[in-house]
Design an enzyme around this catalytic site. Sequence first.
Site, PDB file in Angstrom:
ATOM      1  N   LYS A  18      28.121  37.024  44.486  1.00  0.00           N
ATOM      2  CA  LYS A  18      28.700  37.481  43.406  1.00  0.00           C
ATOM      3  C   LYS A  18      27.941  37.345  42.264  1.00  0.00           C
ATOM      4  CE  LYS A  18      31.414  40.880  41.288  1.00  0.00           C
ATOM      5  NZ  LYS A  18      31.386  41.889  41.786  1.00  0.00           N
ATOM      6  N   SER A  47      36.761  38.110  43.823  1.00  0.00           N
ATOM      7  CA  SER A  47      35.466  37.261  42.667  1.00  0.00           C
ATOM      8  C   SER A  47      36.230  35.729  42.773  1.00  0.00           C
ATOM      9  CB  SER A  47      35.291  37.632  42.205  1.00  0.00           C
ATOM     10  OG  SER A  47      34.204  39.512  42.471  1.00  0.00           O
ATOM     11  N   LYS A  81      35.329  34.711  33.744  1.00  0.00           N
ATOM     12  CA  LYS A  81      36.060  33.707  34.832  1.00  0.00           C
ATOM     13  C   LYS A  81      34.756  33.665  35.547  1.00  0.00           C
ATOM     14  CE  LYS A  81      37.299  36.541  37.819  1.00  0.00           C
ATOM     15  NZ  LYS A  81      36.730  36.811  38.827  1.00  0.00           N
TER      16      LYS A  81
HETATM   17  P1  NAD Z   1      43.878  43.138  38.230  1.00  0.00           P
HETATM   18  O1  NAD Z   1      44.055  42.057  37.585  1.00  0.00           O
HETATM   19  O2  NAD Z   1      43.666  44.622  38.381  1.00  0.00           O
HETATM   20  O3  NAD Z   1      44.582  42.628  40.022  1.00  0.00           O
HETATM   21  C1  NAD Z   1      45.105  41.714  40.857  1.00  0.00           C
HETATM   22  C2  NAD Z   1      46.062  42.124  41.246  1.00  0.00           C
HETATM   23  O4  NAD Z   1      46.891  40.817  41.744  1.00  0.00           O
HETATM   24  C3  NAD Z   1      47.602  42.682  40.269  1.00  0.00           C
HETATM   25  O5  NAD Z   1      47.942  42.963  40.468  1.00  0.00           O
HETATM   26  C4  NAD Z   1      48.588  40.934  40.801  1.00  0.00           C
HETATM   27  O6  NAD Z   1      49.707  41.396  40.150  1.00  0.00           O
HETATM   28  C5  NAD Z   1      48.190  40.852  41.999  1.00  0.00           C
HETATM   29  N1  NAD Z   1      48.526  39.391  42.195  1.00  0.00           N
HETATM   30  C6  NAD Z   1      48.525  38.088  41.499  1.00  0.00           C
HETATM   31  N2  NAD Z   1      48.097  37.257  41.688  1.00  0.00           N
HETATM   32  C7  NAD Z   1      49.331  36.794  42.911  1.00  0.00           C
HETATM   33  C8  NAD Z   1      49.631  36.931  44.080  1.00  0.00           C
HETATM   34  N3  NAD Z   1      49.923  35.561  44.324  1.00  0.00           N
HETATM   35  N4  NAD Z   1      50.569  37.185  44.817  1.00  0.00           N
HETATM   36  C9  NAD Z   1      50.318  39.155  44.900  1.00  0.00           C
HETATM   37  N5  NAD Z   1      49.585  39.674  44.038  1.00  0.00           N
HETATM   38  C10 NAD Z   1      49.547  38.451  42.920  1.00  0.00           C
HETATM   39  O7  NAD Z   1      42.358  42.637  38.901  1.00  0.00           O
HETATM   40  P2  NAD Z   1      41.420  43.460  39.534  1.00  0.00           P
HETATM   41  O8  NAD Z   1      40.590  43.682  38.759  1.00  0.00           O
HETATM   42  O9  NAD Z   1      42.037  44.366  40.858  1.00  0.00           O
HETATM   43  O10 NAD Z   1      40.725  42.851  39.792  1.00  0.00           O
HETATM   44  C11 NAD Z   1      40.624  41.827  41.431  1.00  0.00           C
HETATM   45  C12 NAD Z   1      39.132  40.745  41.978  1.00  0.00           C
HETATM   46  O11 NAD Z   1      38.071  42.245  42.268  1.00  0.00           O
HETATM   47  C13 NAD Z   1      38.909  40.185  40.873  1.00  0.00           C
HETATM   48  O12 NAD Z   1      38.621  39.054  41.180  1.00  0.00           O
HETATM   49  C14 NAD Z   1      37.851  40.569  40.153  1.00  0.00           C
HETATM   50  O13 NAD Z   1      37.035  39.979  39.556  1.00  0.00           O
HETATM   51  C15 NAD Z   1      37.698  41.431  41.480  1.00  0.00           C
HETATM   52  N6  NAD Z   1      36.335  42.779  40.313  1.00  0.00           N
HETATM   53  C16 NAD Z   1      37.014  43.200  40.478  1.00  0.00           C
HETATM   54  C17 NAD Z   1      35.758  44.395  39.596  1.00  0.00           C
HETATM   55  C18 NAD Z   1      36.527  45.842  37.604  1.00  0.00           C
HETATM   56  O14 NAD Z   1      35.733  46.502  38.442  1.00  0.00           O
HETATM   57  N7  NAD Z   1      37.824  45.447  38.162  1.00  0.00           N
HETATM   58  C19 NAD Z   1      35.295  44.989  40.429  1.00  0.00           C
HETATM   59  C20 NAD Z   1      34.329  43.854  41.405  1.00  0.00           C
HETATM   60  C21 NAD Z   1      35.393  42.627  41.470  1.00  0.00           C
END
Ligand code: NAD
Length: 321
Positions: free
Chosen positions: A198, A123, A266
């Site tokens: 979104k 997102s 964010k």
């Molecule tokens: P998270 O922080 O759990 O996971 C992000 C991952 O990305 C981490 O493992 C981190 O090490 C990795 N990362 C960061 N930069 C990187 C790079 N340059 N190269 C490789 N790996 C890298 O986040 P999440 O909860 O999985 O959310 C991910 C996205 O999905 C976000 O944009 C969030 O807004 C969206 N989202 C989350 C949810 C939820 O309920 N958690 C629901 C819908 C959407």
Amino acid sequence: MNKPSQATDIVFTKKFINHIYIWKGDSQMKVGFIGLGIMGRPMAKNVMKAGHELTVFDFNKSAVEELAGLGAYGATNGKEVAERSEVVITMLPNSPHVKSALFSENGIAEGLSAGKTVIDMSSISPVASREFSGELEKMGVDFLDAPVSGGEPGAIAGTIAVMVGGKKEVFDKYYDLMMTMASSVTYVGEVGAGNITKLANQIIVAVNIAALSEAFTLAKKAGVDPNLVFEAIKGGLAGSTVMNQKAPKILSRDFNPGFRIELHIKDLQNALDTSHSIHSTLPLTSQVMEMMQALKIDGNEKDDHSALAKFYEKINNITID
Ligand code: NAD
């Protein structure tokens, strides 16, 4: 009629499984997956379960090892992922992370070539999605912005909702791949439209949780049990998926995430920035944003966004339970 023996049943089942395997094999793709966090890890597992050949990367080595243990190839950087894949999926926190994963040294772009595709399921800002798409287009690489809704439970169950922007023919090509993670995949327009959709979703969820907290505060101060208020109204017009998921968390004061306040800040920041850039105004969003900022100042940014209730509790000197 003769009842088939157990042995016959087993042979039949195996034939059936082989048949499914062959059918899956016909559409098997070489898929890259970068970002194995709360959402990405289970999503990547579902892609692999569907029979696709998966290459993964994350800064978090234990996440890469977990997927490698299940049969994925663990790469050492984004370039290697892109070299080994025809389509690369990213699931990262925000626009700067996606930019860095795509265009930094040894990043995804260095391993891409004409005809490949990037599907960003993070997102992020729709303005950033369009910028990334424009850069990749110069290399002959297609781009979809395909953020998701449904949270960690949906990611594990493979029932997330995906909202997709980009060229329709690219959407059609990767529809089945996205469906391996989802219960719905909807085309919403050109690149950036996925993230606009979104942001609309995130505005509705944030304002809903704030309204829920405000209503429970009124009930509590007036001496009516908020649990009974929830029971009484959840089947009526005010009832919603947000109410069903978040009211029990507020009423039991379970603020474990779920979806962290820092991630919702964010999203609301991206909504406000996008709105200002197109000369529109979001008064309710800015109010809820300030509530979330106050919660962050109090050290609650890792809480679930249902902790908006704590903001109301503090200014009214009550607890809603
Ligand atoms: P998270 O922080 O759990 O996971 C992000 C991952 O990305 C981490 O493992 C981190 O090490 C990795 N990362 C960061 N930069 C990187 C790079 N340059 N190269 C490789 N790996 C890298 O986040 P999440 O909860 O999985 O959310 C991910 C996205 O999905 C976000 O944009 C969030 O807004 C969206 N989202 C989350 C949810 C939820 O309920 N958690 C629901 C819908 C959407």
